[in-house]
Motif scaffolding. Structure first.
Motif, PDB file in Angstrom:
ATOM      1  N   PHE A  96      41.893   2.995  35.552  1.00 19.49           N
ATOM      2  CA  PHE A  96      42.650   2.240  35.845  1.00 19.49           C
ATOM      3  C   PHE A  96      43.791   2.354  35.534  1.00 19.49           C
ATOM      4  N   TYR A  97      44.675   2.436  34.932  1.00 18.53           N
ATOM      5  CA  TYR A  97      45.660   2.629  34.338  1.00 18.53           C
ATOM      6  C   TYR A  97      46.459   4.376  35.885  1.00 18.53           C
ATOM      7  N   THR A  98      45.163   4.893  35.287  1.00 18.15           N
ATOM      8  CA  THR A  98      46.263   6.165  36.591  1.00 18.15           C
ATOM      9  C   THR A  98      46.123   5.227  37.530  1.00 18.15           C
ATOM     10  N   LEU A  99      45.233   4.355  38.060  1.00 14.82           N
ATOM     11  CA  LEU A  99      45.582   4.113  39.862  1.00 14.82           C
ATOM     12  C   LEU A  99      46.276   3.142  39.792  1.00 14.82           C
ATOM     13  N   LEU A 100      46.629   2.551  38.292  1.00 13.69           N
ATOM     14  CA  LEU A 100      48.069   1.792  38.906  1.00 13.69           C
ATOM     15  C   LEU A 100      49.258   2.551  38.459  1.00 13.69           C
ATOM     16  N   LYS A 101      49.655   3.724  38.073  1.00 10.19           N
ATOM     17  CA  LYS A 101      50.370   4.937  38.029  1.00 10.19           C
ATOM     18  C   LYS A 101      50.360   5.425  39.314  1.00 10.19           C
ATOM     19  N   LEU A 102      49.277   5.393  40.397  1.00 13.76           N
ATOM     20  CA  LEU A 102      49.792   6.430  41.671  1.00 13.76           C
ATOM     21  C   LEU A 102      50.305   5.324  42.984  1.00 13.76           C
ATOM     22  N   VAL A 103      50.106   3.460  42.349  1.00 16.30           N
ATOM     23  CA  VAL A 103      50.538   3.252  44.235  1.00 16.30           C
ATOM     24  C   VAL A 103      52.037   2.175  43.231  1.00 16.30           C
ATOM     25  N   ASP A 104      52.327   1.866  44.553  1.00 20.08           N
ATOM     26  CA  ASP A 104      53.465   1.019  44.091  1.00 20.08           C
ATOM     27  C   ASP A 104      53.403  -0.183  43.455  1.00 20.08           C
ATOM     28  N   ARG A 105      54.155  -0.570  43.202  1.00 19.18           N
ATOM     29  CA  ARG A 105      55.157  -1.038  42.160  1.00 19.18           C
ATOM     30  C   ARG A 105      54.220  -2.503  41.886  1.00 19.18           C
ATOM     31  N   ARG A 106      54.849  -2.975  43.299  1.00 20.30           N
ATOM     32  CA  ARG A 106      54.646  -4.855  43.817  1.00 20.30           C
ATOM     33  C   ARG A 106      52.696  -4.247  43.930  1.00 20.30           C
ATOM     34  N   LEU A 107      52.357  -3.420  44.188  1.00 19.11           N
ATOM     35  CA  LEU A 107      50.887  -3.243  44.334  1.00 19.11           C
ATOM     36  C   LEU A 107      49.859  -3.284  43.089  1.00 19.11           C
ATOM     37  N   ALA A 108      50.710  -2.441  42.333  1.00 15.55           N
ATOM     38  CA  ALA A 108      49.672  -2.192  40.818  1.00 15.55           C
ATOM     39  C   ALA A 108      49.902  -3.805  39.964  1.00 15.55           C
ATOM     40  N   TRP A 109      51.475  -4.846  40.376  1.00 17.12           N
ATOM     41  CA  TRP A 109      51.250  -5.751  39.697  1.00 17.12           C
ATOM     42  C   TRP A 109      50.204  -6.665  40.499  1.00 17.12           C
ATOM     43  N   ILE A 110      50.294  -6.915  41.512  1.00 17.14           N
ATOM     44  CA  ILE A 110      49.379  -7.792  42.427  1.00 17.14           C
ATOM     45  C   ILE A 110      47.836  -7.314  41.660  1.00 17.14           C
ATOM     46  N   GLY A 111      47.573  -5.970  42.183  1.00 18.20           N
ATOM     47  CA  GLY A 111      46.224  -5.218  41.996  1.00 18.20           C
ATOM     48  C   GLY A 111      46.091  -5.534  40.442  1.00 18.20           C
ATOM     49  N   GLY A 112      46.867  -5.508  39.189  1.00 21.08           N
ATOM     50  CA  GLY A 112      46.168  -5.721  38.109  1.00 21.08           C
ATOM     51  C   GLY A 112      46.204  -7.837  37.687  1.00 21.08           C
ATOM     52  N   LEU A 114      45.117  -9.703  40.082  1.00 20.00           N
ATOM     53  CA  LEU A 114      43.564 -10.203  40.752  1.00 20.00           C
ATOM     54  C   LEU A 114      42.912 -10.201  40.162  1.00 20.00           C
ATOM     55  N   VAL A 115      42.502  -8.377  38.985  1.00 20.17           N
ATOM     56  CA  VAL A 115      41.428  -7.898  37.962  1.00 20.17           C
ATOM     57  C   VAL A 115      42.251  -9.310  36.959  1.00 20.17           C
ATOM     58  N   THR A 116      42.575  -8.746  36.321  1.00 20.76           N
ATOM     59  CA  THR A 116      42.624  -9.988  35.337  1.00 20.76           C
ATOM     60  C   THR A 116      42.082 -11.560  35.695  1.00 20.76           C
ATOM     61  N   LEU A 117      42.953 -12.048  36.961  1.00 19.25           N
ATOM     62  CA  LEU A 117      42.631 -13.619  37.069  1.00 19.25           C
ATOM     63  C   LEU A 117      41.216 -13.752  38.343  1.00 19.25           C
ATOM     64  N   GLY A 118      40.647 -12.462  38.356  1.00 19.40           N
ATOM     65  CA  GLY A 118      39.263 -12.315  38.687  1.00 19.40           C
ATOM     66  C   GLY A 118      38.271 -12.202  37.682  1.00 19.40           C
ATOM     67  N   ALA A 150      42.396  -5.757  31.068  1.00 24.59           N
ATOM     68  CA  ALA A 150      43.311  -5.561  32.514  1.00 24.59           C
ATOM     69  C   ALA A 150      44.860  -5.942  32.219  1.00 24.59           C
ATOM     70  N   GLY A 151      44.886  -6.657  32.004  1.00 30.97           N
ATOM     71  CA  GLY A 151      46.593  -7.067  31.737  1.00 30.97           C
ATOM     72  C   GLY A 151      47.185  -6.307  30.401  1.00 30.97           C
ATOM     73  N   VAL A 152      46.631  -5.787  30.254  1.00 28.65           N
ATOM     74  CA  VAL A 152      47.587  -4.954  28.938  1.00 28.65           C
ATOM     75  C   VAL A 152      48.119  -3.607  29.497  1.00 28.65           C
ATOM     76  N   ILE A 153      46.875  -3.395  30.501  1.00 24.37           N
ATOM     77  CA  ILE A 153      47.045  -1.782  31.028  1.00 24.37           C
ATOM     78  C   ILE A 153      47.840  -2.445  31.932  1.00 24.37           C
ATOM     79  N   THR A 154      48.104  -3.004  32.531  1.00 21.23           N
ATOM     80  CA  THR A 154      49.344  -3.834  34.338  1.00 21.23           C
ATOM     81  C   THR A 154      50.392  -3.338  33.001  1.00 21.23           C
ATOM     82  N   LEU A 155      50.333  -4.026  31.957  1.00 12.01           N
ATOM     83  CA  LEU A 155      51.340  -4.252  31.697  1.00 12.01           C
ATOM     84  C   LEU A 155      52.392  -2.454  30.886  1.00 12.01           C
ATOM     85  N   LEU A 156      51.528  -1.700  30.527  1.00 13.24           N
ATOM     86  CA  LEU A 156      51.509  -0.770  30.190  1.00 13.24           C
ATOM     87  C   LEU A 156      51.948   0.195  31.213  1.00 13.24           C
TER      88      LEU A 156
END
Length: 384
Positions: A96-112, A114-118, A150-156
């Motif tokens: 999940f951390y690797t995937l968030l680093k690959l995508v755009d920052r805005r998309l990473a925050w949206i995905g992170g 959504l996973v957290t709230l989901g 998920a929230g912590v990983i998104t922030l990191l």
């Protein structure tokens, strides 16, 4: 495409050692936790969920997506994720951390988000529909923990991205500053070389104009030749001043009438420095070309400035070696040594200016920590 075993072995050797260690460790822990219920599906799922972490830096998309296949295999054997090995959770977090680093920052925050709230929403729905018992409580704890992770990983991931961007901006700014310093020093060198060349051309013009009056028995063709030489010199001088005049815009007018300094003014420079300076001349001292004389003086001047800024009070040893075709200068101090690979100076040029002067004359330049401490500068200036 088919690959031989040697090619596969070479590819494996290219993998970062730390990633391989992490992947093997996770796989070992995961397999150890499944010994109580061994099955081909579980073993394959654990390996597929953990071993791709070895590709985390060489093939990030694969390391982020392949563990999903492992999770699918595990789900077929055990539909309750809270029962899966802990190593699979750790691998999922890395993916999940690797995937968030690959995508755009805005998309990473949206995905992170959504996973957290989901995960939180699923925990609430589970509690609302299933009530409270041991199994439901474990599921809720698992989902809440997944949401927090998920929230912590998104922030990191965002912090890591920010640090990378800051590092890149700093590197870009540093390179820009170095280029600006080099351009400024080249302009300064051009102004000084303009003075030297302009003086020589002016002397040619004056001598050509005075030749008909100082030489006897000159015929008319010779006089015309001297007149043409004088005219060409004057025209060349005007064109050079017109082309390089813009470089003198930031030079005070009082300097225009001052002679360019040379090594003969070193005693005056040492007095201005104020610190202990030792000068050693090797070989037969002789007149130097004006450009070499000026550049040698400026390099020593800049080196002394650096000593005052970075090693105040340090003793400076300067050696001037007059060789048949080159002047070699060795400038050393006994200070604490450089704090960076490229010393600056009060003027903002530092080693950049010294290097530009030496290379501009076709010479060489080297700066490094001294063998016994301090800082050592070695310069070679061709005499021809």
């Amino acid at each position: 495409m088919d690959m031989t075993w040697a090619q596969v072995r070479d590819r494996l050797r290219e993998l970062p050692a730390m990633d391989v260690v992490i992947a093997v460790t996770l796989a070992f822990i995961g397999l150890a936790q499944t010994l109580s219920r061994p099955s081909g599906l579980v073993l394959l799922g654990v390996l597929a969920a953990t071993l791709p972490q070895a590709l985390r830096h060489t093939h990030p998309p694969l390391s982020a997506l392949l563990p999903l296949a492992g999770a699918a295999l595990l789900f077929l054997d055990e539909p309750y994720p809270q029962q899966w090995p802990l190593a699979v959770y750790a691998s999922a977090a890395l993916s999940f951390y690797t995937l968030l680093k690959l995508v755009d920052r805005r998309l990473a925050w949206i995905g992170g988000t959504l996973v957290t709230l989901g995960a939180l929403g699923l925990a609430v729905v589970t509690w609302y529909w299933e009530g409270v018992d041991y199994g439901v409580t474990r599921m809720m704890v698992f989902l809440v923990a997944a949401a927090v992770v998920a929230g912590v990983i998104t922030l990191l991931a965002d912090v890591r991205r920010s640090r990378t961007e800051v590092t890149q901006v700093r590197a870009s700014n540093l390179e820009t500053l170095r280029e600006q310093a080099a351009m400024a020093e080249r302009a300064r060198i051009a102004r000084e070389m303009h003075d030297i060349v302009a003086h020589s051309i002016s002397m040619i013009a004056v001598q050509a104009e005075s030749a008909p009056y100082t030489l006897e028995n000159l015929d008319e063709p010779a006089k015309r030749e001297f007149a043409e030489i004088a005219g060409s010199a004057r025209q060349t001088l005007s064109e050079m001043r017109r082309l390089l005049g813009v470089l003198r815009a930031d030079t005070p007018r009082v300097q225009e009438t001052e002679p360019q300094p040379g090594l003969a003014r070193l005693p005056e420079l040492f007095r201005e420095h104020g610190g202990p300076v030792d000068l050693d001349v090797v070989g037969e001292q002789r007149p130097l070309p004006q450009a070499v004389d000026l550049s040698a003086y400026r390099i020593i001047q800049e080196a002394l400035t650096n000593v005052r800024v970075h090693a105040p009070g340090a003793r400076v040893s300067i050696e001037l070696a007059y060789r048949p075709d080159v002047l070699v200068m060795r400038i050393a101090d006994d200070g604490p040594g450089p704090v960076a690979t490229d010393r600056g100076s009060a003027s903002g040029h530092g080693l950049v200016g010294m290097r530009e002067r030496a290379l501009g004359l076709g010479g060489w330049f080297n700066a490094e920590p001294g063998p016994a401490g301090g800082f050592l500068i070695t310069v070679g200036l061709p005499l021809e």
